[in-house]
Design a protein around this motif. Sequence first.
Motif, PDB file in Angstrom:
ATOM      1  N   GLU A  51       0.820  -1.228   0.000  1.00  0.00           N
ATOM      2  CA  GLU A  51       0.000   0.000   0.000  1.00  0.00           C
ATOM      3  C   GLU A  51       0.849   1.273   0.000  1.00  0.00           C
ATOM      4  O   GLU A  51       0.340   2.363  -0.251  1.00  0.00           O
ATOM      5  CB  GLU A  51      -0.952  -0.001   1.196  1.00  0.00           C
ATOM      6  N   LEU A  52       2.161   1.125   0.289  1.00  0.00           N
ATOM      7  CA  LEU A  52       3.058   2.292   0.314  1.00  0.00           C
ATOM      8  C   LEU A  52       4.063   2.290  -0.831  1.00  0.00           C
ATOM      9  O   LEU A  52       4.662   3.338  -1.132  1.00  0.00           O
ATOM     10  CB  LEU A  52       3.820   2.334   1.647  1.00  0.00           C
ATOM     11  N   ALA A  53       4.254   1.152  -1.473  1.00  0.00           N
ATOM     12  CA  ALA A  53       5.283   1.037  -2.513  1.00  0.00           C
ATOM     13  C   ALA A  53       5.066   2.057  -3.627  1.00  0.00           C
ATOM     14  O   ALA A  53       3.985   2.138  -4.218  1.00  0.00           O
ATOM     15  CB  ALA A  53       5.288  -0.377  -3.083  1.00  0.00           C
ATOM     16  N   GLY A  54       6.100   2.868  -3.864  1.00  0.00           N
ATOM     17  CA  GLY A  54       6.058   3.857  -4.942  1.00  0.00           C
ATOM     18  C   GLY A  54       5.193   5.074  -4.667  1.00  0.00           C
ATOM     19  O   GLY A  54       5.028   5.939  -5.539  1.00  0.00           O
ATOM     20  N   LYS A  55       4.638   5.183  -3.437  1.00  0.00           N
ATOM     21  CA  LYS A  55       3.712   6.272  -3.128  1.00  0.00           C
ATOM     22  C   LYS A  55       4.445   7.470  -2.515  1.00  0.00           C
ATOM     23  O   LYS A  55       5.335   7.310  -1.678  1.00  0.00           O
ATOM     24  CB  LYS A  55       2.646   5.793  -2.131  1.00  0.00           C
TER      25      LYS A  55
END
Length: 429
Positions: A229-233
């Motif tokens: 849910e946080l990858a690349g955000k």
Amino acid sequence: MSQTQTWEKLEGNEGTLTINVPAKEFDKALDEAFKKVSKDVQVPGFRKGKLPRQMFEQRFGVESLYQDALDVILPHAYGKAVEETGINPVDQPEVEVEKIEKGEDLVLKMTVTVEPEVKLGDYKGLEAEKVDTDVTDADVDEQIEAMVAQYADLVVKEEGEVVEGDIVNLDFEGLLNDEPFEGGKAEGHELEIGSGQFIPGFEEQLIGLKTGDEKDLDITFPEEYHAEELAGKPVVFKVKINEIKQKETPEFNDAFVKEELEGFDADTAEGVRESIKKDLEAEKKEEADFKMKESLVSQAADNAEIDVPEAMVSTEQDRMLQEFEQRLSQQGLNLELYEQLTGQGADAMREQMKEDALKRVRTGLTLSAIAEAEGITVDESDVDNEINKLAEQFNMPTEDIKKVLGDLSVLKADVMNQKAIDFLVENQK
């Protein structure tokens, strides 16, 4: 009449192994199969396990024993056939039953993948790049700085800005789309700037801040971050600097050596420098020797023509994964926990290991071929010498080492490979 077998090599690394098992041996296997199966057969009028063989075959057919008889006879028949034909299988065979009938010879046809033939290229007169083994004053200074840093005191920085190497006590809260996310908040967290403990960009943006400063840090999580849910955000971390500490390292002199380095093999600063220099020289020479051997082996393997079977690569991947699991266990971890921390499972790791596994297999096959081509052998004294080295290294009796090793074939192969490497070294330019 005893078992007979024939081997026919096909294209690539496969061949057909045909095994003829005499009727007498097959009938014995049927007897064993009946003893095993009849224990669980319940027929009205007979106690379990007491049904006569003839009645069993009339009721269920002798064919019902064939699979169990094959399970009995296959391991021995296959092992004997491999030994007699001198082939070296690298995977489980595909078995086809050509003929199976009570009172008749059993005929098995197996497709077997064997170790590939190695066509050696140039392996004598190879040239390894010379590695610099000189130890400079800067090398020694670096070691001393690292050693002295272990005795550094942390002192609160009353004034001044955050610089690399400082220990910062801070509060932070991460926001994704203006909403807090799980695991993104902490108070009184201590972070060494430059340690790489946090995601890229976090520590760098703290440099230049002072005690009491607050700042919003614009950070983008890496694409490969384990939390999907946080990858690349892109996120915002709200931070507040509570306290800054800096390391104060003692001066490296005779007094430091006498006070802090008790038990060292030198009692003056100059003596410690000389000792460190000798250790570094030994390390560099050992590293240069390793790189030289690695280069020669790599060149010999690259020069060889080998059609490596996929099964050998897969087996090596399994071995490498097992080695990795053992290293994890030494750190109190396992694969399941490692996957939770990194988001990388066993399948992904095996795929990453594939190229190195192929290189390992090619190297091993090349060294074996060189040993065979040059008549290099391993005798009992070679194995004993290696066991003695291991006993000394681990401070264990040789008999205990032998018990731990069990089958010495792997050790013999290692010694053979080392002899082949020594041959490459002796015959380099």
